[in-house]
Design an enzyme around this catalytic site. Sequence first.
Site, PDB file in Angstrom:
ATOM      1  N   GLU A  96       0.879  -1.242   0.067  1.00 30.72           N
ATOM      2  CA  GLU A  96      -0.082  -0.026  -0.052  1.00 30.72           C
ATOM      3  C   GLU A  96       0.863   1.233  -0.078  1.00 30.72           C
ATOM      4  OE1 GLU A  96      -2.519   1.609  -0.628  1.00 30.72           O
ATOM      5  OE2 GLU A  96      -4.200   1.194   0.547  1.00 30.72           O
ATOM      6  N   ASP A  97       0.370   2.215  -0.613  1.00 31.54           N
ATOM      7  CA  ASP A  97       1.210   3.527  -0.559  1.00 31.54           C
ATOM      8  C   ASP A  97       1.195   4.229   0.747  1.00 31.54           C
ATOM      9  OD1 ASP A  97      -1.663   4.055  -0.542  1.00 31.54           O
ATOM     10  OD2 ASP A  97      -1.495   5.560  -2.198  1.00 31.54           O
ATOM     11  N   ASP A 100      -3.687   5.551   6.586  1.00 32.50           N
ATOM     12  CA  ASP A 100      -4.352   6.685   7.134  1.00 32.50           C
ATOM     13  C   ASP A 100      -5.364   6.464   8.200  1.00 32.50           C
ATOM     14  OD1 ASP A 100      -4.689   9.632   7.212  1.00 32.50           O
ATOM     15  OD2 ASP A 100      -6.238   9.514   5.658  1.00 32.50           O
ATOM     16  N   PHE A 149      -1.266  16.053   3.983  1.00 29.40           N
ATOM     17  CA  PHE A 149      -1.617  15.434   2.701  1.00 29.40           C
ATOM     18  C   PHE A 149      -0.547  15.448   1.958  1.00 29.40           C
ATOM     19  CE2 PHE A 149      -3.529  14.848  -1.157  1.00 29.40           C
ATOM     20  CZ  PHE A 149      -4.413  13.732  -1.057  1.00 29.40           C
ATOM     21  N   ARG A 162       1.486  11.985  -9.499  1.00 25.45           N
ATOM     22  CA  ARG A 162       1.765  10.761  -9.127  1.00 25.45           C
ATOM     23  C   ARG A 162       3.218  10.506  -9.614  1.00 25.45           C
ATOM     24  NH1 ARG A 162      -2.652   7.339  -7.460  1.00 25.45           N
ATOM     25  NH2 ARG A 162      -4.459   7.929  -8.481  1.00 25.45           N
TER      26      ARG A 162
HETATM   27  P1  5GP Z   1      -7.425   5.019   4.795  1.00 28.94           P
HETATM   28  O1  5GP Z   1      -8.337   3.961   4.202  1.00 28.94           O
HETATM   29  O2  5GP Z   1      -6.096   4.452   5.516  1.00 28.94           O
HETATM   30  O3  5GP Z   1      -8.077   6.303   5.352  1.00 28.94           O
HETATM   31  O4  5GP Z   1      -6.969   5.468   3.493  1.00 28.94           O
HETATM   32  C1  5GP Z   1      -6.183   4.991   2.574  1.00 28.94           C
HETATM   33  C2  5GP Z   1      -6.101   5.502   1.252  1.00 28.94           C
HETATM   34  O5  5GP Z   1      -6.539   6.806   1.211  1.00 28.94           O
HETATM   35  C3  5GP Z   1      -4.588   5.543   0.617  1.00 28.94           C
HETATM   36  O6  5GP Z   1      -4.300   4.193  -0.174  1.00 28.94           O
HETATM   37  C4  5GP Z   1      -4.498   6.573  -0.197  1.00 28.94           C
HETATM   38  O7  5GP Z   1      -5.041   6.341  -1.470  1.00 28.94           O
HETATM   39  C5  5GP Z   1      -5.374   7.752   0.406  1.00 28.94           C
HETATM   40  N1  5GP Z   1      -4.808   8.758   1.250  1.00 28.94           N
HETATM   41  C6  5GP Z   1      -4.685   8.815   2.432  1.00 28.94           C
HETATM   42  N2  5GP Z   1      -3.862   9.611   2.932  1.00 28.94           N
HETATM   43  C7  5GP Z   1      -3.425  10.314   1.801  1.00 28.94           C
HETATM   44  C8  5GP Z   1      -2.613  11.534   1.533  1.00 28.94           C
HETATM   45  O8  5GP Z   1      -2.043  12.063   2.487  1.00 28.94           O
HETATM   46  N3  5GP Z   1      -2.388  11.694   0.209  1.00 28.94           N
HETATM   47  C9  5GP Z   1      -2.980  10.980  -0.758  1.00 28.94           C
HETATM   48  N4  5GP Z   1      -2.589  11.315  -2.057  1.00 28.94           N
HETATM   49  N5  5GP Z   1      -3.702  10.007  -0.741  1.00 28.94           N
HETATM   50  C10 5GP Z   1      -3.968   9.689   0.793  1.00 28.94           C
END
Ligand code: 5GP
Length: 172
Positions: A96-97, A100, A149, A162
């Site tokens: 995963e990238d 959050d 962010f 990206r």
């Molecule tokens: P989660 O479900 O953990 O809240 O979010 C995961 C997804 O939200 C990540 O795979 C990503 O696509 C997006 N995301 C969360 N934080 C960021 C951020 O700081 N920047 C970007 N570009 N995407 C984020």
Amino acid sequence: MSSPAVLIDQPTLARRIAELATEIRAAIPADDIHFVCVLKGAVLFTADLVRALDTRVTIDFIAVSSYGSGTASSGEVRLVKDLDAGVEGRHVVIIEDIVDTGLTLHYLQDILRRRGPASLRTACLLSKPSRRKIDVTVDFIGFTIDDHFVVGYGLDLDEKYRNLPYVGTLES
Ligand code: 5GP
């Protein structure tokens, strides 16, 4: 379009990814490791991580939607593209990238665990622990960051940024 400020530069990313490859290799002493890249944000991270590994690897792709456009989470996770191949009996690492709130990863781990992999681990380039809404295990974390962010190195804002070779932040 203003350039994001550099948060993690390219040499720092490369160094840490080499370390992560060593950590993954030590934790999974199998001949084959099956990587599940979460589209689209983890594509660049996956490409660099697998090239840092000296074992046999296979790669598959999965896509979920968790965020709409903009920077706010909808809190909803939906499967958009499933894997091409089964994971039963395989040593699987989700790539995963960023983690959050943890909702996306929790969902992914849950659906993959039900498919009977020999082992299931997760590697995330970035983690924002202060934003967590659900307790989720991440076995390999590249960098822990504050609540910014971030964009670049695969991560987008409305599909932009990206291709930046670094992780940057848009906030001042
Ligand atoms: P989660 O479900 O953990 O809240 O979010 C995961 C997804 O939200 C990540 O795979 C990503 O696509 C997006 N995301 C969360 N934080 C960021 C951020 O700081 N920047 C970007 N570009 N995407 C984020």
